[in-house]
Design an enzyme around this catalytic site. Sequence first.
Site, PDB file in Angstrom:
ATOM      1  N   CYS A   1       0.723   3.553   2.935  1.00 36.25           N
ATOM      2  CA  CYS A   1       1.387   3.014   4.135  1.00 36.25           C
ATOM      3  C   CYS A   1       2.887   3.294   4.084  1.00 36.25           C
ATOM      4  CB  CYS A   1       1.181   1.503   4.254  1.00 36.25           C
ATOM      5  SG  CYS A   1      -0.542   1.039   4.373  1.00 36.25           S
TER       6      CYS A   1
ATOM      7  N   CYS B   1       0.841  -1.212   0.000  1.00 38.68           N
ATOM      8  CA  CYS B   1       0.000   0.000   0.000  1.00 38.68           C
ATOM      9  C   CYS B   1       0.876   1.263   0.000  1.00 38.68           C
ATOM     10  CB  CYS B   1      -0.904  -0.053   1.226  1.00 38.68           C
ATOM     11  SG  CYS B   1      -1.345   1.503   1.947  1.00 38.68           S
TER      12      CYS B   1
END
Length: 496
Positions: A58, A55
């Site tokens: 992230c 991600c």
Amino acid sequence: SVISQMRPRRSILRYLGDEIEPPDAAVELNSTNFDAVLSNSPATYAIVEFFAHWCPACRNYKPQYENVARLFNGPEAVHPGIILMTRVDCAWKMNTNLCDRFSVSRYPMLLWGPPIKFASGKWDPKQEKNEIHSIDDARTAERLLNWINKKLGSSFSLEDEKYENENTLPWNASDPELISRAVYDVEEATTKAFEIILEHKMIKLDTRSPLIKFLQLLVAHHPSKRCRKGSADILVNFDDLWPSGLLPTGPHAASISKERDGLKGFWICGKEVPRGYWIFCRGSKNETRGFSCGLWVLLHSLSVRVGDGESHSAFTAICDFIHNFFLCDECRQHFYEMCLSVSTPLNTTRDLGLWLWRAHNKVNERLMIEEKDMKTEDPRFPKTIWPPKQLCNQCYFAPSSKSHGAALLDWNEDEVFKFLVKYYGENLVSSYKDSVSDSRDGESIVDDMAVSTNAVAVPVGAALAIALASCAFGALACFWRTQQKNRKQRKNLSKT
Ligand SMILES: Cc1cc2nc3c(=O)[nH]c(=O)nc-3n(C[C@H](O)[C@H](O)[C@H](O)COP(=O)(O)OP(=O)(O)OC[C@H]3O[C@@H](n4cnc5c(N)ncnc54)[C@H](O)[C@@H]3O)c2cc1C
């Protein structure tokens, strides 16, 4: 193969110092260590960041999270022992059930709560009464720290540097909560003491017996269950690790073989210790307090735990341990002189507890002057005659004008002893998390000790050590448990 070609280049770059990445401060957890790490943590709170390595958001968030984590995690932490900051990568299959347990619905997702609640628990946003909370505003390091400050009423700042602001932190010597976190320092000091013993090859023919006796004391009376188990494990294997016939004598101990010179998978207080930081014994400078403070707390906590019948052998075990294994020359000499000046046996727990308290105060009294002269004192923790009135008013008879030294003060020793028993007994372990999942052989060792009659199964010296540990320290408990087990076995036999 492309990946394998890239790896060395990256590490060379890191090695050359162009791009030295500091190690992550947040602890990466997975389904196999999640419960154990959280249940063993001395921290009061934990944050778990659930993320996925694929991600992009992230990845961008990681430096923000790390910026906060460096304040609270690791040996270089500015405020250690308060918040354990962790992360779990939900993209790994092995963590799927774990992430489901906490209803992870987006990445990154941050949860807050007491570590033990994570270890044993789950989280569901619909569940109203839950000690685990979602952190809803943590998009930057500043916002995450603001959220924490609001929650704790604290004023942590991203600019905080280690030791820089210690004097401005709240400090209340009469706070009984403080000692409840010292049990983690006692674990740290126990581990450190054994690391020093191994590092300096201090196990020799003439120091073997004092070490065994001290280990016996730890097996029976260490305030931490992890350390009791770890010490028992070492005792059981003592003869294999350090066979008496192969131990060097005299000053040429360095000839001891390398293989036999380590604990090879034995952890005296569990795998997580040493943690690399002090909580109760943390000084306001790098070089103050720490190990020697932790060692004192260990000795006091042992002194109030032994029974009346064992107090003199515990006294001897403590004196011999300090004499043989505490590397501060001046300290061990002074301490041993105080040991040698005891002319009548210390027959009760009270005798031992009060003797150690007086001995420690004599050291404090000497250091009060020395440290001032040499300017080596920790300004935030000046030596005092202990306990101060804020901690134990009833320990003092009447207000006394004679305030120069412990010996002249008008102590109410009955009250001092009561206080020591409560402070180093019950209070010390009041917030202790009692998980022993990391012990080497699980639950079996201590249970087996009381009925271990098969001396052939373990080396003779170790069998003797075990018998002594369970009987010399804790004779009643040993007798009771042996009786219970024998009775149970007889009952089972009569049934069959
Ligand atoms: C056995 C031993 C002997 C030592 N001898 C010397 C020496 O000769 N010279 C030297 O320079 N250093 C000596 N040290 C080190 C010194 O005593 C301190 O440990 C060190 O200076 C760190 O001090 P501290 O402020 O953390 O408090 P410490 O003295 O380490 O005490 C730790 C904690 O114990 C509690 N405490 C204080 N006094 C008492 C008491 N009387 N009874 C019960 N609890 C108490 C307090 O909560 C305190 O914070 C010795 C240490 C040990 C373990």
